[in-house]
Design a protein around this motif. Structure first.
Motif, PDB file in Angstrom:
ATOM      1  N   VAL A  34       0.902  -0.895   0.318  1.00  0.00           N
ATOM      2  CA  VAL A  34       0.042  -0.293  -0.286  1.00  0.00           C
ATOM      3  C   VAL A  34       0.614   0.797   0.382  1.00  0.00           C
ATOM      4  CG1 VAL A  34      -1.472   1.254   1.335  1.00  0.00           C
ATOM      5  CG2 VAL A  34      -1.930  -1.112   0.883  1.00  0.00           C
ATOM      6  N   ASP A  35       2.440   0.970   0.609  1.00  0.00           N
ATOM      7  CA  ASP A  35       2.557   2.248   1.339  1.00  0.00           C
ATOM      8  C   ASP A  35       3.011   2.441  -0.585  1.00  0.00           C
ATOM      9  OD1 ASP A  35       1.570   2.702   3.227  1.00  0.00           O
ATOM     10  OD2 ASP A  35       3.920   2.309   4.633  1.00  0.00           O
ATOM     11  N   TYR A  36       3.934   1.462  -0.785  1.00  0.00           N
ATOM     12  CA  TYR A  36       5.019   1.220  -2.108  1.00  0.00           C
ATOM     13  C   TYR A  36       3.515   2.240  -3.148  1.00  0.00           C
ATOM     14  CZ  TYR A  36       6.613  -0.680  -6.411  1.00  0.00           C
ATOM     15  OH  TYR A  36       6.632  -0.730  -7.766  1.00  0.00           O
ATOM     16  N   VAL A  37       2.544   1.963  -3.579  1.00  0.00           N
ATOM     17  CA  VAL A  37       2.102   1.811  -4.466  1.00  0.00           C
ATOM     18  C   VAL A  37       1.008   3.378  -4.806  1.00  0.00           C
ATOM     19  CG1 VAL A  37      -1.137   2.356  -5.543  1.00  0.00           C
ATOM     20  CG2 VAL A  37       0.935  -0.122  -4.905  1.00  0.00           C
ATOM     21  N   PHE A  38       0.832   4.395  -3.285  1.00  0.00           N
ATOM     22  CA  PHE A  38       0.711   5.396  -2.811  1.00  0.00           C
ATOM     23  C   PHE A  38       1.579   6.720  -2.325  1.00  0.00           C
ATOM     24  CE2 PHE A  38      -2.839   2.603  -2.207  1.00  0.00           C
ATOM     25  CZ  PHE A  38      -3.960   3.268  -3.908  1.00  0.00           C
ATOM     26  N   LEU A  39       2.485   6.108  -1.629  1.00  0.00           N
ATOM     27  CA  LEU A  39       3.193   7.071  -1.384  1.00  0.00           C
ATOM     28  C   LEU A  39       5.042   7.134  -1.840  1.00  0.00           C
ATOM     29  CD1 LEU A  39       3.751   5.977   2.445  1.00  0.00           C
ATOM     30  CD2 LEU A  39       2.373   7.633   1.368  1.00  0.00           C
ATOM     31  N   ARG A  40       4.816   7.064  -2.921  1.00  0.00           N
ATOM     32  CA  ARG A  40       6.427   6.607  -4.348  1.00  0.00           C
ATOM     33  C   ARG A  40       6.594   8.198  -4.560  1.00  0.00           C
ATOM     34  NH1 ARG A  40       5.643   2.885  -9.385  1.00  0.00           N
ATOM     35  NH2 ARG A  40       3.283   3.153  -9.653  1.00  0.00           N
ATOM     36  N   ASP A  41       5.172   8.446  -5.187  1.00  0.00           N
ATOM     37  CA  ASP A  41       4.880  10.145  -6.075  1.00  0.00           C
ATOM     38  C   ASP A  41       5.428  11.198  -5.434  1.00  0.00           C
ATOM     39  OD1 ASP A  41       4.651   8.904  -8.156  1.00  0.00           O
ATOM     40  OD2 ASP A  41       2.248   8.592  -7.977  1.00  0.00           O
ATOM     41  N   ASN A  42       7.049  11.805  -5.621  1.00  0.00           N
ATOM     42  CA  ASN A  42       7.069  13.004  -5.036  1.00  0.00           C
ATOM     43  C   ASN A  42       7.326  13.947  -5.766  1.00  0.00           C
ATOM     44  OD1 ASN A  42       7.783  15.257  -3.738  1.00  0.00           O
ATOM     45  ND2 ASN A  42       9.940  13.658  -2.790  1.00  0.00           N
ATOM     46  N   PRO A  43       6.250  14.467  -6.755  1.00  0.00           N
ATOM     47  CA  PRO A  43       6.842  14.916  -7.963  1.00  0.00           C
ATOM     48  C   PRO A  43       8.245  16.794  -7.487  1.00  0.00           C
ATOM     49  CG  PRO A  43       4.962  15.871  -7.222  1.00  0.00           C
ATOM     50  CD  PRO A  43       5.256  14.771  -5.890  1.00  0.00           C
ATOM     51  N   THR A  44       8.558  16.292  -6.372  1.00  0.00           N
ATOM     52  CA  THR A  44       9.476  18.186  -6.401  1.00  0.00           C
ATOM     53  C   THR A  44      10.760  17.298  -5.527  1.00  0.00           C
ATOM     54  OG1 THR A  44       8.486  18.386  -3.953  1.00  0.00           O
ATOM     55  CG2 THR A  44       7.483  19.940  -6.083  1.00  0.00           C
ATOM     56  N   GLY A  45      11.649  17.809  -5.336  1.00  0.00           N
ATOM     57  CA  GLY A  45      12.922  17.715  -4.712  1.00  0.00           C
ATOM     58  C   GLY A  45      13.750  16.688  -5.847  1.00  0.00           C
ATOM     59  N   ARG A  46      14.645  15.702  -4.680  1.00  0.00           N
ATOM     60  CA  ARG A  46      15.290  15.305  -5.144  1.00  0.00           C
ATOM     61  C   ARG A  46      14.830  13.333  -5.425  1.00  0.00           C
ATOM     62  NH1 ARG A  46      20.835  14.811  -3.004  1.00  0.00           N
ATOM     63  NH2 ARG A  46      21.956  12.900  -3.368  1.00  0.00           N
ATOM     64  N   HIS A  47      14.917  13.356  -6.271  1.00  0.00           N
ATOM     65  CA  HIS A  47      14.110  11.895  -7.449  1.00  0.00           C
ATOM     66  C   HIS A  47      14.624  11.133  -7.788  1.00  0.00           C
ATOM     67  CE1 HIS A  47       9.822  10.378  -7.521  1.00  0.00           C
ATOM     68  NE2 HIS A  47       9.926  10.713  -8.821  1.00  0.00           N
ATOM     69  N   ARG A  48      14.562  10.178  -7.755  1.00  0.00           N
ATOM     70  CA  ARG A  48      15.518   9.034  -8.915  1.00  0.00           C
ATOM     71  C   ARG A  48      14.284   8.306  -9.904  1.00  0.00           C
ATOM     72  NH1 ARG A  48      17.081   3.531  -5.031  1.00  0.00           N
ATOM     73  NH2 ARG A  48      19.125   3.773  -6.558  1.00  0.00           N
ATOM     74  N   GLU A  49      15.114   8.486 -11.290  1.00  0.00           N
ATOM     75  CA  GLU A  49      14.184   7.715 -12.455  1.00  0.00           C
ATOM     76  C   GLU A  49      14.910   6.934 -13.064  1.00  0.00           C
ATOM     77  OE1 GLU A  49      12.358  12.328 -12.861  1.00  0.00           O
ATOM     78  OE2 GLU A  49      14.068  12.340 -13.931  1.00  0.00           O
ATOM     79  N   LEU A  50      14.243   6.222 -14.177  1.00  0.00           N
ATOM     80  CA  LEU A  50      14.646   5.366 -14.867  1.00  0.00           C
ATOM     81  C   LEU A  50      14.551   5.325 -16.369  1.00  0.00           C
ATOM     82  CD1 LEU A  50      15.457   2.156 -14.949  1.00  0.00           C
ATOM     83  CD2 LEU A  50      12.887   1.050 -15.057  1.00  0.00           C
ATOM     84  N   TRP A  51      16.097   5.528 -17.269  1.00  0.00           N
ATOM     85  CA  TRP A  51      16.403   6.167 -18.582  1.00  0.00           C
ATOM     86  C   TRP A  51      16.749   4.852 -18.709  1.00  0.00           C
ATOM     87  CZ3 TRP A  51      15.586  11.083 -20.184  1.00  0.00           C
ATOM     88  CH2 TRP A  51      14.419  12.009 -18.720  1.00  0.00           C
ATOM     89  N   ARG A  52      16.380   4.829 -19.940  1.00  0.00           N
ATOM     90  CA  ARG A  52      16.847   3.704 -20.913  1.00  0.00           C
ATOM     91  C   ARG A  52      17.833   4.508 -22.526  1.00  0.00           C
ATOM     92  NH1 ARG A  52      16.514   1.338 -25.606  1.00  0.00           N
ATOM     93  NH2 ARG A  52      17.581  -0.955 -25.635  1.00  0.00           N
ATOM     94  N   HIS A  53      19.118   4.430 -22.257  1.00  0.00           N
ATOM     95  CA  HIS A  53      20.380   5.167 -23.683  1.00  0.00           C
ATOM     96  C   HIS A  53      19.629   4.986 -24.717  1.00  0.00           C
ATOM     97  CE1 HIS A  53      24.133   7.221 -24.819  1.00  0.00           C
ATOM     98  NE2 HIS A  53      23.280   7.751 -25.124  1.00  0.00           N
ATOM     99  N   GLU A  54      18.400   5.344 -25.296  1.00  0.00           N
ATOM    100  CA  GLU A  54      18.325   5.027 -26.505  1.00  0.00           C
ATOM    101  C   GLU A  54      19.026   5.308 -27.807  1.00  0.00           C
ATOM    102  OE1 GLU A  54      15.090   2.987 -26.192  1.00  0.00           O
ATOM    103  OE2 GLU A  54      15.141   2.764 -28.325  1.00  0.00           O
TER     104      GLU A  54
END
Ligand SMILES: [Zn+2]
Length: 85
Positions: A34-54
């Motif tokens: 539940v926490d995983y689904v609802f608390l992970r969105d933090n649109p401001t500040g420091r954030h870890r994102e998944l990218w691909r070097h397409e």
């Protein structure tokens, strides 16, 4: 924005494809869903994102950055980031 690919070096952001929140790589054990689904969105500040070097080596990367200022703190391969916690 420039992303420093571990294999290719600094490259323009246009070469990379944003794939989502890197929290999806860190799905917790049962009970914390539940926490995983609802608390992970933090649109401001420091954030870890998944990218691909397409447009380059095709690597999957975890980019830690400030989504407000676009400052990039670190770029790691997905496997590296997983093991580093
Ligand atoms: Zn690359």
């Amino acid at each position: 924005m420039r992303i420093d690919c571990p294999f290719c070096g600094p490259r323009m952001g246009e070469e990379f494809v944003y794939l989502g929140d890197a929290a999806m790589l860190e799905r917790p054990e049962d009970g914390a869903t539940v926490d995983y689904v609802f608390l992970r969105d933090n649109p401001t500040g420091r954030h870890r994102e998944l990218w691909r070097h397409e447009g380059g080596c095709g690597s999957w990367l975890v980019v830690e950055r400030n989504v407000s200022t676009h400052e990039i703190y670190s770029v790691r391969l997905v496997d590296e980031a997983r093991h580093a916690g």
